[in-house]
Scaffold this active site. Structure first.
Site, PDB file in Angstrom:
ATOM      1  N   HIS A  81      27.997  34.530  37.679  1.00 10.30           N
ATOM      2  CA  HIS A  81      27.505  35.917  37.741  1.00 10.30           C
ATOM      3  C   HIS A  81      27.230  36.499  36.357  1.00 10.30           C
ATOM      4  CE1 HIS A  81      31.759  37.410  37.176  1.00 10.30           C
ATOM      5  NE2 HIS A  81      31.135  38.444  36.651  1.00 10.30           N
ATOM      6  N   ASP A 126      31.653  30.473  41.496  1.00 10.65           N
ATOM      7  CA  ASP A 126      31.253  31.317  40.367  1.00 10.65           C
ATOM      8  C   ASP A 126      31.458  30.589  39.039  1.00 10.65           C
ATOM      9  OD1 ASP A 126      30.334  33.474  38.967  1.00 10.65           O
ATOM     10  OD2 ASP A 126      32.090  34.755  39.317  1.00 10.65           O
ATOM     11  N   GLN A 213      36.640  44.049  33.423  1.00  8.13           N
ATOM     12  CA  GLN A 213      35.207  43.934  33.149  1.00  8.13           C
ATOM     13  C   GLN A 213      34.979  43.430  31.721  1.00  8.13           C
ATOM     14  OE1 GLN A 213      36.080  45.806  35.728  1.00  8.13           O
ATOM     15  NE2 GLN A 213      34.660  44.524  36.865  1.00  8.13           N
ATOM     16  N   GLY A 214      34.139  42.431  31.585  1.00  7.86           N
ATOM     17  CA  GLY A 214      33.851  41.853  30.270  1.00  7.86           C
ATOM     18  C   GLY A 214      34.672  40.611  29.978  1.00  7.86           C
ATOM     19  N   ASP A 215      35.695  40.375  30.776  1.00 11.63           N
ATOM     20  CA  ASP A 215      36.471  39.130  30.641  1.00 11.63           C
ATOM     21  C   ASP A 215      35.872  38.019  31.494  1.00 11.63           C
ATOM     22  OD1 ASP A 215      38.481  40.113  28.887  1.00 11.63           O
ATOM     23  OD2 ASP A 215      39.466  41.103  30.579  1.00 11.63           O
ATOM     24  N   SER A 216      34.987  38.385  32.392  1.00 11.09           N
ATOM     25  CA  SER A 216      34.367  37.414  33.291  1.00 11.09           C
ATOM     26  C   SER A 216      33.840  36.213  32.538  1.00 11.09           C
ATOM     27  CB  SER A 216      33.182  38.045  34.025  1.00 11.09           C
ATOM     28  OG  SER A 216      33.624  38.692  35.165  1.00 11.09           O
TER      29      SER A 216
HETATM   30  N1  ARG Z   1      33.488  40.737  37.244  1.00 11.72           N
HETATM   31  C1  ARG Z   1      34.129  41.141  36.020  1.00 11.72           C
HETATM   32  C2  ARG Z   1      33.222  40.861  34.824  1.00 11.72           C
HETATM   33  O1  ARG Z   1      32.041  40.666  35.017  1.00 11.72           O
HETATM   34  C3  ARG Z   1      35.500  40.540  35.868  1.00 11.72           C
HETATM   35  C4  ARG Z   1      36.440  41.262  36.705  1.00 11.72           C
HETATM   36  C5  ARG Z   1      37.792  40.691  36.699  1.00 11.72           C
HETATM   37  N2  ARG Z   1      38.601  41.659  37.356  1.00 11.72           N
HETATM   38  C6  ARG Z   1      39.882  41.522  37.619  1.00 11.72           C
HETATM   39  N3  ARG Z   1      40.503  42.522  38.167  1.00 11.72           N
HETATM   40  N4  ARG Z   1      40.520  40.426  37.307  1.00 11.72           N
HETATM   41  O2  ARG Z   1      33.629  40.942  33.685  1.00 11.72           O
END
Ligand code: ARG
Length: 269
Positions: A81, A126, A213-216
């Site tokens: 993603h 993913d 967010q941003g760790d993905s």
């Molecule tokens: N989808 C998020 C990203 O694009 C990562 C989210 C991880 N969230 C969590 N609660 N572990 O960075």
């Protein structure tokens, strides 16, 4: 300060895109800051601490606002993603070799091609591999090839938000999160959670520590029997960040080890 603010601006659009891509991500920003049950230590990643210099040499930051890990000298493993699909792609800048993204010792590379998980459709699977235009002189992170490491405590690291709705970080943060079994994760997320393809981690009932967010795309990892790091997960999604009843959801790397190897071979590595 000015530097930090500039950096934040650059990542705002990306965070919005990441949010839009995931139905389970609430667009609201809010609370969730503060002590994370770790004795009042200043908390970051969510609920983490700064990484030591050189502690996780396989960690990279991607320019669209994601994390990644060095799979091979010229291949980065990240989340599907985070990228735009398979094929030639010169749009991604990889920053490696530093905790501080503004450090002059940072090594950068440019993407040349991307391979997204076969069959990826926004749920499960993913993962993606990014081929880069040079070989990084940094250690790769081995991936788990079977389910034997899918238990215990895991490390996570990233430059993502330090609280739900919080800002991206200039310096790499880390945290430890315990394994959460499929039944528990499934009761939190219902059919959104795909047990064969995803693995969960977090402090259920307590919260306070999580990726955000941003760790993905960044790795979740632990030590193997020889005390070497092995990657068991890829930061994927969660309901908010560090909420007590919603663990983090990670791509289950062992499930896809064969596919990742095949994709790597296809990228000429
Ligand atoms: N989808 C998020 C990203 O694009 C990562 C989210 C991880 N969230 C969590 N609660 N572990 O960075």
């Amino acid at each position: 300060m000015a530097k930090t603010r500039k950096y934040l601006k650059r990542t705002v659009a990306v965070s919005a895109a990441a949010l839009a891509a995931f139905a389970l991500q609430p667009a609201s920003a809010g609370a969730a800051e503060g002590p994370a049950g770790n004795g009042g230590v200043d908390t970051k990643i969510v609920g983490g601490t700064p990484a030591e210099e050189g502690e996780f040499p396989f960690m990279v930051r991607l320019s669209m606002g994601c994390g990644g890990s060095i799979y091979a000298p010229d291949l980065i493993l990240t989340a599907a993603h985070c990228v735009d699909g398979s094929g030639p792609d010169d749009s991604i800048t990889v920053t490696a070799g530093v905790n501080d993204l503004e450090d002059s010792n940072a090594v950068t590379a440019q993407s040349t091609e991307v391979t997204v998980a076969p069959g990826y459709n926004g749920q499960g699977k993913d993962w993606a591999l990014i081929k880069i235009d040079k070989e990084l002189d940094l250690p790769a992170l081995n991936i788990a090839k079977d389910a034997s490491f899918n238990e215990g405590d895991f490390e996570i690291a990233g430059w993502g938000a330090d609280s739900e709705g919080g800002s991206q970080q200039q310096n790499l943060l880390k945290a430890t999160v315990p394994f959460v079994d499929d039944a528990t994760c499934g009761s939190a997320y219902g059919s959104s959670f795909i047990a064969e393809e995803e693995i969960c981690a977090g402090l259920v009932g307590e919260g306070g520590v999580d990726a955000c967010q941003g760790d993905s795309g960044g790795p979740m990892f632990r030590k193997d029997d020889n005390d070497a790091w092995v990657q068991v997960g890829i930061v994927s999604w969660g309901q908010g960040c560090a909420r007590p009843d919603y663990p983090g959801v990670y791509t289950e790397v062992s499930t896809f080890a064969g596919d990742i190897e095949e994709a790597a071979a296809g990228l000429g590595s």
